[in-house]
Design a protein around this motif. Structure first.
Motif, PDB file in Angstrom:
ATOM      1  N   ASP A  42       0.624  -1.142   0.289  1.00 35.08           N
ATOM      2  CA  ASP A  42      -0.131   0.159   0.235  1.00 35.08           C
ATOM      3  C   ASP A  42       1.129   1.507   0.076  1.00 35.08           C
ATOM      4  OD1 ASP A  42       0.766   0.011   2.325  1.00 35.08           O
ATOM      5  OD2 ASP A  42      -1.599   0.020   3.568  1.00 35.08           O
ATOM      6  N   ARG A  43       1.751   1.288   0.735  1.00 32.32           N
ATOM      7  CA  ARG A  43       2.748   2.347   1.014  1.00 32.32           C
ATOM      8  C   ARG A  43       3.544   2.869  -0.943  1.00 32.32           C
ATOM      9  NH1 ARG A  43       4.961  -0.231   4.774  1.00 32.32           N
ATOM     10  NH2 ARG A  43       6.878  -1.022   3.624  1.00 32.32           N
ATOM     11  N   GLN A  44       3.711   1.466  -1.509  1.00 28.78           N
ATOM     12  CA  GLN A  44       3.977   1.940  -2.705  1.00 28.78           C
ATOM     13  C   GLN A  44       3.018   2.274  -3.652  1.00 28.78           C
ATOM     14  OE1 GLN A  44       5.537  -2.082  -4.399  1.00 28.78           O
ATOM     15  NE2 GLN A  44       7.840  -1.335  -3.654  1.00 28.78           N
ATOM     16  N   LEU A  45       1.064   1.456  -4.127  1.00 24.89           N
ATOM     17  CA  LEU A  45       0.562   1.807  -3.971  1.00 24.89           C
ATOM     18  C   LEU A  45       0.259   3.976  -3.871  1.00 24.89           C
ATOM     19  CD1 LEU A  45      -1.741   1.418  -5.994  1.00 24.89           C
ATOM     20  CD2 LEU A  45      -3.434   1.050  -4.661  1.00 24.89           C
ATOM     21  N   ASP A  46       0.355   4.383  -2.732  1.00 21.65           N
ATOM     22  CA  ASP A  46      -0.275   5.440  -2.510  1.00 21.65           C
ATOM     23  C   ASP A  46       1.499   6.357  -2.981  1.00 21.65           C
ATOM     24  OD1 ASP A  46      -1.261   8.036  -1.298  1.00 21.65           O
ATOM     25  OD2 ASP A  46       0.126   7.347   0.118  1.00 21.65           O
ATOM     26  N   ALA A  47       2.679   6.332  -3.314  1.00 20.71           N
ATOM     27  CA  ALA A  47       4.084   7.084  -3.851  1.00 20.71           C
ATOM     28  C   ALA A  47       3.549   6.688  -5.049  1.00 20.71           C
ATOM     29  CB  ALA A  47       4.777   6.245  -3.131  1.00 20.71           C
ATOM     30  N   ALA A  48       3.259   6.061  -5.481  1.00 19.45           N
ATOM     31  CA  ALA A  48       2.797   5.726  -6.860  1.00 19.45           C
ATOM     32  C   ALA A  48       1.930   7.098  -7.203  1.00 19.45           C
ATOM     33  CB  ALA A  48       3.050   4.947  -7.659  1.00 19.45           C
ATOM     34  N   SER A  49       1.113   6.907  -6.589  1.00 18.39           N
ATOM     35  CA  SER A  49      -0.497   7.385  -7.583  1.00 18.39           C
ATOM     36  C   SER A  49      -0.086   8.863  -7.472  1.00 18.39           C
ATOM     37  CB  SER A  49      -1.396   6.961  -6.250  1.00 18.39           C
ATOM     38  OG  SER A  49      -2.259   5.804  -7.237  1.00 18.39           O
ATOM     39  N   GLU A  50       0.737   9.069  -6.153  1.00 17.21           N
ATOM     40  CA  GLU A  50       1.119  10.335  -5.646  1.00 17.21           C
ATOM     41  C   GLU A  50       2.139  10.515  -6.549  1.00 17.21           C
ATOM     42  OE1 GLU A  50       2.166  11.019  -1.341  1.00 17.21           O
ATOM     43  OE2 GLU A  50       0.321  10.692  -0.675  1.00 17.21           O
ATOM     44  N   GLU A  51       3.182  10.864  -7.196  1.00 18.59           N
ATOM     45  CA  GLU A  51       4.298  10.623  -7.961  1.00 18.59           C
ATOM     46  C   GLU A  51       3.146  11.165  -9.636  1.00 18.59           C
ATOM     47  OE1 GLU A  51       8.161  11.396  -9.495  1.00 18.59           O
ATOM     48  OE2 GLU A  51       7.203  11.897  -7.362  1.00 18.59           O
ATOM     49  N   ILE A  52       2.005   9.965  -9.863  1.00 18.13           N
ATOM     50  CA  ILE A  52       2.293  10.334 -11.194  1.00 18.13           C
ATOM     51  C   ILE A  52       0.806  12.033 -11.236  1.00 18.13           C
ATOM     52  CG2 ILE A  52      -0.147   9.118 -12.690  1.00 18.13           C
ATOM     53  CD1 ILE A  52       0.506   6.952 -11.289  1.00 18.13           C
ATOM     54  N   GLU A  53       0.600  11.938 -10.360  1.00 17.72           N
ATOM     55  CA  GLU A  53      -0.571  13.319 -10.121  1.00 17.72           C
ATOM     56  C   GLU A  53       0.505  14.571 -10.250  1.00 17.72           C
ATOM     57  OE1 GLU A  53      -3.371  14.069  -7.433  1.00 17.72           O
ATOM     58  OE2 GLU A  53      -3.733  11.922  -7.647  1.00 17.72           O
ATOM     59  N   TYR A  54       1.688  14.244  -8.861  1.00 15.72           N
ATOM     60  CA  TYR A  54       2.955  15.447  -9.278  1.00 15.72           C
ATOM     61  C   TYR A  54       3.315  15.271 -10.889  1.00 15.72           C
ATOM     62  CZ  TYR A  54       7.154  17.699  -8.021  1.00 15.72           C
ATOM     63  OH  TYR A  54       7.839  18.810  -8.277  1.00 15.72           O
ATOM     64  N   GLN A  55       4.034  14.708 -11.333  1.00 13.40           N
ATOM     65  CA  GLN A  55       4.434  14.776 -12.629  1.00 13.40           C
ATOM     66  C   GLN A  55       3.416  14.725 -13.498  1.00 13.40           C
ATOM     67  OE1 GLN A  55       7.558  14.461 -13.085  1.00 13.40           O
ATOM     68  NE2 GLN A  55       8.365  13.986 -11.389  1.00 13.40           N
ATOM     69  N   LEU A  56       2.466  14.859 -13.604  1.00 16.30           N
ATOM     70  CA  LEU A  56       1.367  15.336 -14.667  1.00 16.30           C
ATOM     71  C   LEU A  56       0.640  16.769 -13.998  1.00 16.30           C
ATOM     72  CD1 LEU A  56      -1.185  12.640 -15.048  1.00 16.30           C
ATOM     73  CD2 LEU A  56      -0.242  13.359 -16.551  1.00 16.30           C
ATOM     74  N   ARG A  57       0.611  17.461 -12.705  1.00 17.01           N
ATOM     75  CA  ARG A  57       0.579  18.289 -13.038  1.00 17.01           C
ATOM     76  C   ARG A  57       2.004  19.293 -13.298  1.00 17.01           C
ATOM     77  NH1 ARG A  57      -0.790  18.073  -8.505  1.00 17.01           N
ATOM     78  NH2 ARG A  57       1.160  18.359  -7.223  1.00 17.01           N
ATOM     79  N   GLU A  58       2.715  19.093 -13.055  1.00 16.02           N
ATOM     80  CA  GLU A  58       4.134  19.971 -13.332  1.00 16.02           C
ATOM     81  C   GLU A  58       4.725  19.896 -14.766  1.00 16.02           C
ATOM     82  OE1 GLU A  58       6.529  21.746 -11.037  1.00 16.02           O
ATOM     83  OE2 GLU A  58       4.530  21.141 -10.169  1.00 16.02           O
TER      84      GLU A  58
END
Length: 125
Positions: A42-58
């Motif tokens: 679950d930690r990796q799932l949360d981290a991957a989802s957050e990173e996707i949102e961050y990179q798409l926004r940036e």
């Protein structure tokens, strides 16, 4: 890099595996693509989802239209309109089997961070 490639790379950067784009637009008509990935916990799932949102926004100025699920449920879904990102824990992905459910959709898998390419080395999708 297009938005789906950015999302796929962000997931891979956070140790996601089995990253696949399903081109479902001709089948369901409400979105063009699903990007599906798996993580071990679950930690990796949360981290991957957050990173996707961050990179798409940036990189693309994109913000999600909606989010559902949580790392605790084993499935996180982020809707960007023309594509939807599905992140799963391994057992949950096996249970819902989106790859099998949408098996008539063309699919493209990323290996080691590289999108599929044709014989001439041109990126497919």
């Amino acid at each position: 890099m297009n938005q789906i490639e950015t999302a796929a790379q962000a997931a891979l950067d956070r140790k996601a595996t089995d990253v696949v784009r399903l081109d479902v637009g001709d089948i369901i008509g409400i979105t063009d693509h699903f990007l599906v990935f798996t993580t071990k916990n679950d930690r990796q799932l949360d981290a991957a989802s957050e990173e996707i949102e961050y990179q798409l926004r940036e990189q693309h100025g994109r913000k999600p239209l909606a989010r559902e699920g949580s790392a605790a449920t084993g499935w996180m879904v982020t809707d960007y309109g023309d594509y939807v990102v599905h992140g799963f824990l391994t057992d949950t992905r096996d249970l819902y089997a989106l790859d099998r459910l949408w098996s008539d959709a063309p699919s493209h898998k990323w290996d080691d961070g590289e999108p599929d390419t044709d014989a001439d080395g041109v990126t497919i999708g």
